[in-house]
Design a protein around this motif. Structure first.
Motif, short mmCIF file in Angstrom:
data_model
loop_
_atom_site.label_atom_id
_atom_site.label_comp_id
_atom_site.label_asym_id
_atom_site.label_seq_id
_atom_site.Cartn_x
_atom_site.Cartn_y
_atom_site.Cartn_z
N ARG A 198 0.82 -1.21 0.00
CA ARG A 198 0.00 0.00 0.00
C ARG A 198 0.85 1.26 0.00
O ARG A 198 1.88 1.32 0.67
N LEU A 199 0.39 2.27 -0.70
CA LEU A 199 1.03 3.57 -0.68
C LEU A 199 0.55 4.32 0.55
O LEU A 199 -0.64 4.29 0.89
N ILE A 200 1.46 5.02 1.22
CA ILE A 200 1.12 5.76 2.43
C ILE A 200 1.02 7.23 2.06
O ILE A 200 2.02 7.85 1.70
N THR A 201 -0.18 7.77 2.13
CA THR A 201 -0.41 9.16 1.76
C THR A 201 -0.09 10.05 2.96
O THR A 201 -0.60 9.83 4.06
N LEU A 202 0.73 11.05 2.73
CA LEU A 202 1.09 12.01 3.78
C LEU A 202 0.10 13.17 3.72
O LEU A 202 -0.01 13.83 2.68
N GLU A 242 -1.63 16.98 4.59
CA GLU A 242 -1.06 18.33 4.56
C GLU A 242 -0.29 18.60 5.84
O GLU A 242 -0.63 18.07 6.90
N LYS A 243 0.73 19.42 5.75
CA LYS A 243 1.57 19.83 6.88
C LYS A 243 2.34 18.66 7.50
O LYS A 243 2.77 18.73 8.63
N THR A 244 2.46 17.56 6.77
CA THR A 244 3.21 16.41 7.25
C THR A 244 4.36 16.11 6.29
O THR A 244 4.14 16.06 5.09
N THR A 245 5.55 15.97 6.83
CA THR A 245 6.72 15.67 6.00
C THR A 245 7.39 14.40 6.47
O THR A 245 7.36 14.07 7.66
N CYS A 246 8.00 13.70 5.54
CA CYS A 246 8.73 12.46 5.84
C CYS A 246 10.12 12.58 5.24
O CYS A 246 10.26 12.83 4.04
N VAL A 247 11.15 12.41 6.07
CA VAL A 247 12.53 12.51 5.63
C VAL A 247 13.25 11.21 5.98
O VAL A 247 13.14 10.72 7.11
N VAL A 248 13.99 10.66 5.01
CA VAL A 248 14.74 9.42 5.21
C VAL A 248 16.22 9.72 5.05
O VAL A 248 16.63 10.28 4.03
N LYS A 249 17.00 9.37 6.08
CA LYS A 249 18.45 9.60 6.01
C LYS A 249 19.17 8.47 6.74
O LYS A 249 19.00 8.31 7.95
N ASP A 250 19.93 7.69 6.02
CA ASP A 250 20.72 6.58 6.57
C ASP A 250 19.86 5.60 7.38
O ASP A 250 20.26 5.15 8.45
N GLY A 251 18.67 5.27 6.89
CA GLY A 251 17.81 4.33 7.58
C GLY A 251 16.98 4.92 8.69
O GLY A 251 16.12 4.26 9.26
N LEU A 252 17.22 6.19 9.04
CA LEU A 252 16.44 6.87 10.07
C LEU A 252 15.29 7.62 9.40
O LEU A 252 15.53 8.52 8.60
N GLU A 278 7.93 10.33 -2.44
CA GLU A 278 7.74 11.10 -3.68
C GLU A 278 6.52 11.97 -3.51
O GLU A 278 5.39 11.48 -3.50
N GLY A 279 6.75 13.28 -3.36
CA GLY A 279 5.64 14.21 -3.15
C GLY A 279 4.99 13.96 -1.80
O GLY A 279 5.64 14.05 -0.76
N ASN A 280 3.70 13.64 -1.83
CA ASN A 280 2.99 13.36 -0.57
C ASN A 280 2.68 11.87 -0.41
O ASN A 280 1.73 11.50 0.27
N VAL A 281 3.49 11.02 -1.05
CA VAL A 281 3.29 9.57 -0.96
C VAL A 281 4.60 8.91 -0.53
O VAL A 281 5.67 9.18 -1.08
N ALA A 282 4.51 8.04 0.47
CA ALA A 282 5.67 7.28 0.94
C ALA A 282 5.38 5.80 0.73
O ALA A 282 4.23 5.36 0.72
N GLN A 283 6.45 5.04 0.55
CA GLN A 283 6.29 3.60 0.36
C GLN A 283 7.51 2.87 0.90
O GLN A 283 8.64 3.37 0.84
N VAL A 284 7.27 1.69 1.45
CA VAL A 284 8.34 0.83 1.97
C VAL A 284 8.48 -0.34 1.01
O VAL A 284 7.49 -0.97 0.64
N LYS A 285 9.74 -0.62 0.61
CA LYS A 285 9.99 -1.75 -0.29
C LYS A 285 11.22 -2.51 0.19
O LYS A 285 12.17 -1.91 0.66
N PRO A 286 11.19 -3.85 0.06
CA PRO A 286 12.38 -4.62 0.42
C PRO A 286 13.43 -4.50 -0.69
O PRO A 286 13.10 -4.44 -1.87
N LEU A 287 14.70 -4.49 -0.30
CA LEU A 287 15.78 -4.45 -1.29
C LEU A 287 15.92 -5.79 -1.99
O LEU A 287 16.20 -5.86 -3.18
#
Length: 178
Positions: free
Chosen positions: A7-11, A13-23, A46-55
Motif C-alpha cells: 500500500r502507498l502511504i499518503t502524507l 497536509e503539513k506532514t513531511t517524511c525525511v529518510v536519512k541513513d535508515g532513520l 515522492e511528493g505526498n506519498v511514501a512507500q516501503v519496499k524490500p531491497l
C-alpha cells in the motif's frame, strides 16, 4: 508478498517524511516521530506519498516489509491525529490524581502507588476516568497497559482498572441455599 507493505502511504497536509541513513523522521502538526528502519528495507518518498519496499525479496524481508510499513503508517497517524487510550477506575476508594508529572493511585493497597508519566505522553484525570494520549502508539499502549496491570478488573464485582471499551465477564459468586 506483503499486502500491507504494498500500500502507498499518503502524507496529509503539513506532514513531511525525511529518510536519512535508515532513520525515518515524520513531522506533523502534533510533533515529530523518529524510528530506525531495518537496512534490508528502503523507504521512498515522492511528493505526498511514501512507500516501503524490500531491497531483496525473501521470507524474512517479506515479514519485515509489512511490519515496517505499519510502523510508518502509525508514525504518520501519530503526528497528524495522535493516539488515545481511555481507562476506567471502578471500586470504592479507588482513585487517581495527577500531581505534576506523577500519577498517584489509591487502589486498596496499604500504600499509594506513584507512577511517573513518560515524556511525550499527556494524561488527563476526570473522576474515575483516565485519558492517555500521545503521538507514539507503542508508548501510549504500553503506559496504559502498565497502569492497568496495577489492579486488573476482577470478575466478581468488576473492581479495578479497565479499558473503557473492555467488558468484564462477571461470575455469579456464592449462591445461598436454604
Amino acid at each position: 508478498m506483503s499486502r500491507i507493505g504494498k500500500r502507498l502511504i499518503t502524507l496529509p497536509e503539513k506532514t513531511t517524511c525525511v529518510v536519512k541513513d535508515g532513520l525515518v523522521t515524520v513531522s506533523g502538526p502534533l510533533g515529530k516521530s523518529e524510528r530506525q528502519f531495518d537496512p534490508r528495507l528502503a523507504v521512498t518518498v515522492e511528493g505526498n506519498v511514501a512507500q516501503v519496499k524490500p531491497l531483496k525479496l525473501n521470507l524474512e524481508t517479506n515479514a519485515l516489509w509489512g511490519t515496517y510499513a505499519s510502523h510508518l503508517i502509525n508514525m504518520v497517524t501519530g503526528v497528524t491525529t495522535g493516539f488515545q487510550k481511555q481507562l476506567t477506575i471502578e471500586g470504592v476508594g479507588y482513585r487517581a490524581t495527577l500531581t505534576g508529572d506523577k500519577l498517584v493511585f489509591a487502589l486498596g493497597f496499604s500504600h499509594p502507588i506513584e507512577l511517573k508519566v513518560p515524556e511525550g505522553i499527556k494524561v488527563a484525570v476526570d473522576k474515575g476516568n483516565l485519558t492517555i494520549s500521545g503521538t507514539d502508539k507503542e508508548l501510549v499502549g504500553h503506559f496504559a497497559a502498565k497502569i492497568r496491570d496495577y489492579r486488573p478488573p476482577e470478575p466478581y464485582k468488576g473492581k479495578g482498572i479497565r479499558y473503557s471499551t473492555e467488558t468484564v465477564r462477571r461470575k455469579a459468586g456464592k449462591k445461598v441455599t436454604a
